[in-house]
Design an enzyme around this catalytic site. Structure first.
Site, PDB file in Angstrom:
ATOM      1  N   CYS A  26      -1.594 -25.552 -11.007  1.00  0.00           N
ATOM      2  CA  CYS A  26      -0.331 -25.800 -10.314  1.00  0.00           C
ATOM      3  C   CYS A  26       0.794 -25.374 -11.249  1.00  0.00           C
ATOM      4  O   CYS A  26       0.639 -24.409 -11.996  1.00  0.00           O
ATOM      5  CB  CYS A  26      -0.216 -27.254  -9.887  1.00  0.00           C
ATOM      6  SG  CYS A  26      -0.358 -28.441 -11.249  1.00  0.00           S
ATOM      7  N   THR A  27       1.899 -26.074 -11.244  1.00  0.00           N
ATOM      8  CA  THR A  27       3.056 -25.651 -12.040  1.00  0.00           C
ATOM      9  C   THR A  27       2.813 -25.738 -13.536  1.00  0.00           C
ATOM     10  O   THR A  27       3.253 -24.876 -14.300  1.00  0.00           O
ATOM     11  CB  THR A  27       4.291 -26.507 -11.680  1.00  0.00           C
ATOM     12  OG1 THR A  27       4.435 -26.535 -10.263  1.00  0.00           O
ATOM     13  CG2 THR A  27       5.550 -25.922 -12.296  1.00  0.00           C
TER      14      THR A  27
END
Length: 481
Positions: A26-27
């Site tokens: 993810c981020t």
């Protein structure tokens, strides 16, 4: 080459490649699904250079890297030869909550970056229209509006692909299901579209008349009434349809001879799944989504301030355990059905509370490494990426993290009080501000609530951290090296 040693160390200490079922990112995190988490050397990884921390939550073994996680992920793919999206069945299913969070994060995480990016474009267009920099009739606006709308409008196709990886379905079959849901002729048969068509678009008859499920019937399939819905930007129908396909496709793979499997399996699967999606799955899941949206809105309407206090205060805690993914589909559902979302918006000030606490630590500390990491985490937090701040600065010290949660609650209360809402699935941090411009009224009092909430959260977190965290010249903690 930059992350070769780091990746090799991570692979070795998660139990080697043989212990990895799958991995996505993810981020800021590498999200592993391990065959046996006990084989991972968690204590070593937590102390290793290049790793912020390790979180075991939602059935995932999450190695928090930071903003450069995408580059680390690419190196990981090259070294291991893994397909990061391919899911291998688990022997250990985990709790119902773990499985739910894993499902939601697995489906939405790969799509969230582009969804946010296109939302940011729409947000900027709202600003341009408000300030008169662009006209709706200009070619520039039309092209950029198409770009901004594209991902959200065709969301069923995008989620069809990501869901296919979670449910082990042919991705092209899943995308065809999504494409059929948003096919122009199908969209034109939705009740709203038919109503806009005028008096010539009379329904054949109406089902469930006099109830909340009242549905005008305009078309039938093999004589069976089809309750048409608007599936553009929808979430639940495509996820359930792909799940259903994961049960149908293996059945046809078993009974169809190998020599004709290539085309007969998708042929038969599509002919079964798509009609049932329109006849059963689509209407039921749409009603379910509407109910979820109405339920979340009822909680908000009971007391927007109380909702802001609770959601804003708990947001960073949810991020730690990966539970924040549970609010993402609700926000998308609300925007698709209501045109706005008040729930996820209540968390907006929390990231600014986090960087307020970080700034206080940076100002007070005499440790150079802490200052360096704090400045980096502060910059990331401005753009809504708070994991480096949480794991590297505030959480190890505890009191700054508590201060950020208190300030996030105060910011959420302000947003609830001002009635601030999100109208677009936009970016994080400062890039998310334009997504709260009301497309009908433009910049109004609810929009100004954003800046009040940011200021309250940031200043309160800074002051509380200064007051609560009195250590000066503190020695560098592990996560601040």
């Amino acid at each position: 080459m930059k992350y070769t040693k780091l990746v090799a160390m991570i692979v070795e200490n998660v139990g080697t490649k043989d212990n990895i079922n799958s991995v996505v990112h993810c981020t800021t995190r590498l999200r592993f699904k391990l065959k046996d988490e006990k084989k991972a050397n968690t204590d070593f990884l937590k102390e290793a250079d290049g790793i912020v921390t390790v979180v075991q939550s939602g059935g995932q073994y999450q190695v928090v890297i930071g903003n450069h996680v995408a580059d680390v992920y690419q190196e990981l793919m090259q070294q291991t030869g893994l397909d990061g999206q391919e899911q291998v069945p688990d022997d250990n299913k985990g709790s119902l909550l773990d499985r739910f969070i894993d499902l939601i994060s697995g489906i939405f995480a790969p799509a969230l970056g582009l969804l946010a990016a296109t939302g940011m474009i729409k947000g900027l267009l709202s600003l341009f229209l408000t300030f008169g920099w662009l006209a709706e009739t200009s070619g520039t606006y039309v092209v950029l509006q198409a770009l901004g709308d594209s991902f959200f409008y065709f969301l069923p196709i995008m989620l069809g692909y990501t869901a296919s990886k979670k449910f082990n379905v042919n991705p092209f079959l899943a995308m065809v299901i999504g494409a059929t849901l948003v096919y122009p002729s199908i969209v034109g048969l939705s009740p709203m579209a038919m109503a806009m068509a005028g008096a010539g678009a009379e329904p054949l008859y109406t089902l469930f008349s006099g109830t909340i499920f009242e549905s005008p019937i305009y078309v039938t399939f093999l004589g069976i009434p089809v309750v048409m819905m608007s599936y553009s930007s929808s979430v639940i129908p495509i996820i359930l349809a792909v799940w259903f396909a994961s049960k149908v496709e293996p059945f046809f793979k078993k009974i169809i001879p190998d020599v004709v499997k290539t085309f007969l399996v998708p042929f038969c699967s599509a002919l079964v799944v798509i009609p049932i999606t329109f006849l059963v799955i689509g209407p039921i899941s749409t009603w379910l989504g509407t109910a979820l949206g109405a339920g979340s809105l009822a909680v908000y309407q009971f007391s927007p301030i109380l909702a802001g206090l609770i959601i804003g205060g708990l947001w960073q805690v949810l991020v730690i355990f990966g539970l924040h993914w549970g609010l993402v589909p609700i926000a998308i559902l609300n925007i698709a059905t209501l045109g706005y979302d008040p729930i996820l918006t209540l968390t907006f000030a929390a990231s600014f509370a986090q960087i307020g606490a970080v700034l206080a630590v940076v100002v007070r500390t005499k440790d150079k490494k802490t200052k360096g990491l704090g400045i980096s985490a502060f910059i990331s937090g401005i753009f809504g990426v708070t994991e480096p701040a949480i794991y590297g600065i505030t959480l190890p010290r505890k009191k700054p993290f508590i201060a950020s949660c208190i300030a996030g609650a105060a910011g959420g209360a302000v947003l609830g009080l001002m009635g601030t809402k999100g109208y677009i699935v936009g970016g994080l941090g400062i890039f998310g501000i334009p997504s709260m411009i009301n497309p009908k009224t433009g910049i109004d009092s609810t929009f100004y609530g954003i800046f009040i909430a940011i200021a309250v959260a940031f200043i309160l977190a800074f002051v509380l951290t200064i007051v609560l965290d009195k250590r000066q010249g503190d020695k560098s903690l592990k996560a601040t090296k």
